[in-house]
Design a protein around this motif. Structure first.
Motif, mmCIF file in Angstrom:
data_model
loop_
_atom_site.group_PDB
_atom_site.id
_atom_site.type_symbol
_atom_site.label_atom_id
_atom_site.label_comp_id
_atom_site.label_asym_id
_atom_site.label_seq_id
_atom_site.Cartn_x
_atom_site.Cartn_y
_atom_site.Cartn_z
ATOM 1 N N UNK A 1 -29.321 -61.937 -24.947
ATOM 2 C CA UNK A 1 -29.184 -62.981 -26.045
ATOM 3 C C UNK A 1 -27.513 -62.736 -26.580
ATOM 4 N N UNK A 2 -27.194 -64.090 -26.873
ATOM 5 C CA UNK A 2 -25.770 -64.067 -27.353
ATOM 6 C C UNK A 2 -25.761 -65.689 -27.728
ATOM 7 N N UNK A 3 -25.006 -65.519 -29.037
ATOM 8 C CA UNK A 3 -24.885 -67.029 -29.701
ATOM 9 C C UNK A 3 -23.177 -67.455 -29.976
ATOM 10 N N UNK A 4 -22.478 -68.200 -29.411
ATOM 11 C CA UNK A 4 -21.238 -68.517 -29.684
ATOM 12 C C UNK A 4 -21.083 -69.607 -30.591
ATOM 13 N N UNK A 5 -20.702 -69.282 -31.792
ATOM 14 C CA UNK A 5 -20.729 -70.507 -32.947
ATOM 15 C C UNK A 5 -19.283 -70.058 -33.616
ATOM 16 N N UNK A 6 -19.160 -70.939 -34.807
ATOM 17 C CA UNK A 6 -18.023 -70.497 -35.706
ATOM 18 C C UNK A 6 -18.084 -69.232 -36.337
ATOM 19 N N UNK A 7 -19.225 -68.433 -36.335
ATOM 20 C CA UNK A 7 -19.389 -67.149 -36.937
ATOM 21 C C UNK A 7 -19.046 -66.287 -36.058
ATOM 22 N N UNK A 8 -19.048 -66.216 -34.725
ATOM 23 C CA UNK A 8 -18.711 -65.201 -33.822
ATOM 24 C C UNK A 8 -17.329 -64.628 -34.050
ATOM 25 N N UNK A 9 -17.363 -63.475 -34.047
ATOM 26 C CA UNK A 9 -16.283 -62.731 -34.454
ATOM 27 C C UNK A 9 -15.511 -62.121 -32.891
ATOM 28 N N UNK A 10 -16.444 -61.692 -32.068
ATOM 29 C CA UNK A 10 -16.007 -61.111 -30.869
ATOM 30 C C UNK A 10 -17.137 -61.326 -29.725
ATOM 31 N N UNK A 11 -16.484 -61.567 -28.484
ATOM 32 C CA UNK A 11 -17.279 -61.591 -27.266
ATOM 33 C C UNK A 11 -17.734 -60.519 -26.695
ATOM 34 N N UNK A 12 -19.038 -60.361 -25.882
ATOM 35 C CA UNK A 12 -19.342 -59.206 -25.230
ATOM 36 C C UNK A 12 -18.444 -58.730 -24.296
ATOM 37 N N UNK A 13 -18.405 -57.524 -24.087
ATOM 38 C CA UNK A 13 -17.379 -56.807 -23.290
ATOM 39 C C UNK A 13 -17.299 -57.311 -21.903
ATOM 40 N N UNK A 14 -18.721 -57.782 -21.302
ATOM 41 C CA UNK A 14 -18.638 -58.162 -19.897
ATOM 42 C C UNK A 14 -18.036 -59.684 -19.897
ATOM 43 N N UNK A 15 -17.958 -60.386 -20.880
ATOM 44 C CA UNK A 15 -17.274 -61.537 -20.710
ATOM 45 C C UNK A 15 -15.678 -61.568 -20.798
ATOM 46 N N UNK A 16 -15.308 -60.637 -21.631
ATOM 47 C CA UNK A 16 -14.019 -60.324 -21.674
ATOM 48 C C UNK A 16 -13.264 -59.743 -20.538
ATOM 49 N N UNK A 17 -14.085 -58.738 -19.807
ATOM 50 C CA UNK A 17 -13.629 -57.932 -18.727
ATOM 51 C C UNK A 17 -14.088 -58.761 -17.322
ATOM 52 N N UNK A 18 -14.875 -60.015 -17.204
ATOM 53 C CA UNK A 18 -15.208 -60.570 -16.188
ATOM 54 C C UNK A 18 -13.840 -61.232 -15.552
ATOM 55 N N UNK A 19 -13.971 -61.333 -14.147
ATOM 56 C CA UNK A 19 -13.146 -62.051 -13.436
ATOM 57 C C UNK A 19 -13.016 -63.587 -13.803
ATOM 58 N N UNK A 20 -14.250 -64.248 -14.048
ATOM 59 C CA UNK A 20 -14.579 -65.556 -14.328
ATOM 60 C C UNK A 20 -15.399 -65.649 -15.405
ATOM 61 N N UNK A 21 -15.231 -66.587 -16.115
ATOM 62 C CA UNK A 21 -16.358 -66.772 -17.181
ATOM 63 C C UNK A 21 -16.820 -68.229 -16.833
ATOM 64 N N UNK A 22 -17.980 -68.440 -16.471
ATOM 65 C CA UNK A 22 -18.682 -69.807 -16.088
ATOM 66 C C UNK A 22 -19.350 -70.470 -17.558
ATOM 67 N N UNK A 23 -18.804 -71.321 -18.009
ATOM 68 C CA UNK A 23 -19.158 -71.718 -19.306
ATOM 69 C C UNK A 23 -20.052 -73.169 -19.131
ATOM 70 N N UNK A 24 -21.242 -73.051 -19.304
ATOM 71 C CA UNK A 24 -22.137 -74.035 -19.120
ATOM 72 C C UNK A 24 -23.380 -74.129 -20.486
ATOM 73 N N UNK A 25 -22.339 -74.794 -21.507
ATOM 74 C CA UNK A 25 -23.222 -75.319 -22.844
ATOM 75 C C UNK A 25 -23.250 -76.820 -22.811
ATOM 76 N N UNK A 26 -24.247 -77.405 -22.770
ATOM 77 C CA UNK A 26 -24.080 -78.862 -22.804
ATOM 78 C C UNK A 26 -23.670 -79.253 -24.168
ATOM 79 N N UNK B 1 -31.285 -67.756 -26.328
ATOM 80 C CA UNK B 1 -32.503 -67.394 -26.555
ATOM 81 C C UNK B 1 -32.891 -65.695 -25.759
ATOM 82 N N UNK B 2 -31.927 -65.560 -24.839
ATOM 83 C CA UNK B 2 -31.914 -64.312 -24.203
ATOM 84 C C UNK B 2 -33.119 -64.360 -23.023
#
Length: 184
Positions: A46-71, A39-40
């Motif tokens: 705003x960013x949606x990760x689903x089957x259609x996603x082709x690329x992650x935002x640069x900040x996620x790729x370059x981060x030291x840690x990804x905290x993934x909190x999707x129920x 929802x942003x």
């Protein structure tokens, strides 16, 4: 400006993600983090990760840690697909912390520790466990924190039961529950 000692991406900016960001703001000004949610809302991007996603935002790729909190929600198959998509878009060496679910300990009324093997019996809990296994097999530096019963001054456990009209809708209403306070 002082260089950040750690960069973190928060994917899923719900109650727990917001609590973490407030904690880091107050106690770890040396951390840099960027939050993402569908929802942003609340200062997240705003960013949606689903089957259609082709690329992650640069900040996620370059981060030291990804905290993934999707129920997982009701559609566990879609949840597993999101985890598989994440494995396609990030290198296996990326450090990822995933907030999992205690539902993989179905019907276990005893104390669970890090060594307790999940006991999935229902189709739902088996699918949740499959998603976790996919995650752990792929990410060399993956970690699952199984958090359930999240409570805090603004989140009381009774609110989840408020819509129940009668005890018969909770046939196992006397079994123990897992609660963890936001401050812990």
């Amino acid at each position: 400006m002082k260089k950040a000692t750690l960069s973190i991406s928060l994917l899923g900016y719900g109650w727990l993600g917001q609590a973490l960001s407030k904690y880091w703001d107050k106690n770890r000004p040396d951390y840099y983090y960027k939050s993402f949610s569908r929802s942003g809302r609340n200062e997240s991007t705003p960013f949606t990760l689903d089957n259609q996603t082709q690329k992650l935002p640069r900040e996620i790729i370059e981060s030291d840690i990804l905290f993934f909190s999707l129920p997982p929600g009701r559609d566990v198959g879609a949840y597993h697909q999101i985890i598989l998509k994440l494995t396609q878009l990030l290198p296996s060496s990326h450090r990822v912390i995933m907030i999992g679910t205690t539902s993989v300990f179905e019907r276990n009324e005893s104390t669970c520790t890090e060594e307790t093997e999940p006991m999935a019996h229902s189709l739902r809990s088996k699918k949740l466990r499959e998603a976790e296994v996919s995650f752990l097999k792929y990410f060399e530096n993956g970690l699952i924190i199984r958090s359930a019963g999240q409570i805090g001054e603004d989140r009381a456990p009774a609110r989840f039961l408020a819509k129940k009209e009668e005890q018969t809708q909770m046939p196992q209403g006397n079994i123990p529950v897992n609660l963890i306070h936001k401050d812990d």
